[in-house]
Design an enzyme around this catalytic site. Structure first.
Site, PDB file in Angstrom:
ATOM      1  CG  HIS A 134      21.318   2.142 -31.427  1.00 28.72           C
ATOM      2  ND1 HIS A 134      20.361   1.598 -30.598  1.00 28.72           N
ATOM      3  CD2 HIS A 134      21.878   1.098 -32.091  1.00 28.72           C
ATOM      4  CE1 HIS A 134      20.334   0.284 -30.752  1.00 28.72           C
ATOM      5  NE2 HIS A 134      21.250  -0.050 -31.658  1.00 28.72           N
ATOM      6  CD  GLU A 181      24.558  -4.390 -35.397  1.00 28.49           C
ATOM      7  OE1 GLU A 181      25.708  -4.465 -35.881  1.00 28.49           O
ATOM      8  OE2 GLU A 181      24.331  -4.368 -34.171  1.00 28.49           O
TER       9      GLU A 181
END
EC number: 5.4.2.-
Length: 215
Positions: A9, A82
């Site tokens: 990201h 994550e």
């Protein structure tokens, strides 16, 4: 041969503040949005057919920007989230106590089954990101997917494909909006299965993010 692109990201507010994100979230910075646009420009030339993204906000926004550029739909997969950093999420690195820093180091330096209280182990992370990757093998022939995920998650994936332990991701520099590529091949002469073609490419970015948090 299936080619799968991996994108971390864009830069977030907490990346810039050196704050632990894990499965908590903060928005992309203006720089992070620009990085995602530059990935989109690159992705348009790669023939991307599918975008599969972690369902956390920072990856969602990154995926949306890339999708606008290459005209693909987005599928969200929680398995690309994550690493769950438990009780340390939202904390600034510099604010950790000696005990808390010990938990973090145990996890990232490879202590067997190490985990931050309330979080998950690197093995648990590895299992779920590999399951998400395996789903790409079910896509129609000729597909070229792009996965949008996170620093530790992608580092863990690349490390374990190379036959290294999950915590070896600390030795990979996957900056914000870097692009990696892994291929699935079946060959009598070469290694069969997943192989790493490139890792951490930032040649498409004007200025890579300076964060070192990898999350």
């Amino acid at each position: 041969m299936l080619q799968v692109y991996l994108v971390r990201h864009g830069e977030t507010q907490w990346n810039a503040e050196r704050r632990i994100q894990g499965q908590s979230d903060s928005p992309l910075t203006a720089k992070g949005e620009q990085q995602a646009m530059q990935v989109g420009e690159r992705a348009r030339s790669l023939g991307i057919t599918h975008i599969i993204s972690s369902d956390l906000g920072r990856t969602k926004r990154t995926a949306e920007i890339i999708a606008q550029a290459c005209g693909c739909d987005i599928t969200f997969d929680f398995r690309l989230r994550e690493l769950d950093m438990g009780v340390l999420e939202k904390r600034q690195i510099d604010s950790l106590t000696e005990e808390e820093e010990g938990w973090r180091r145990q996890l990232v330096n490879g202590t067997q089954d190490g985990r931050i209280p309330g979080g998950e182990s690197m093995q648990e992370l590895s299992d779920r990101v590999h399951a998400a990757l395996a789903s790409c093998l079910e896509l129609p022939q000729g597909s070229r997917p792009l996965l949008v995920s996170h620093g530790i998650a992608l580092g863990c994936l690349v490390s374990t494909i190379l036959g290294l332990p999950a915590w070896a991701e600390r030795r990979l520099r996957l900056r914000n909006c870097s692009i990696s590529r892994i291929d699935y091949q079946e060959s009598q002469w070469l290694a069969s299965g997943w192989v790493v073609e490139t890792a951490g490419d930032v040649s498409h970015l004007d200025t890579p993010a300076l964060d070192e948090l990898q999350r």
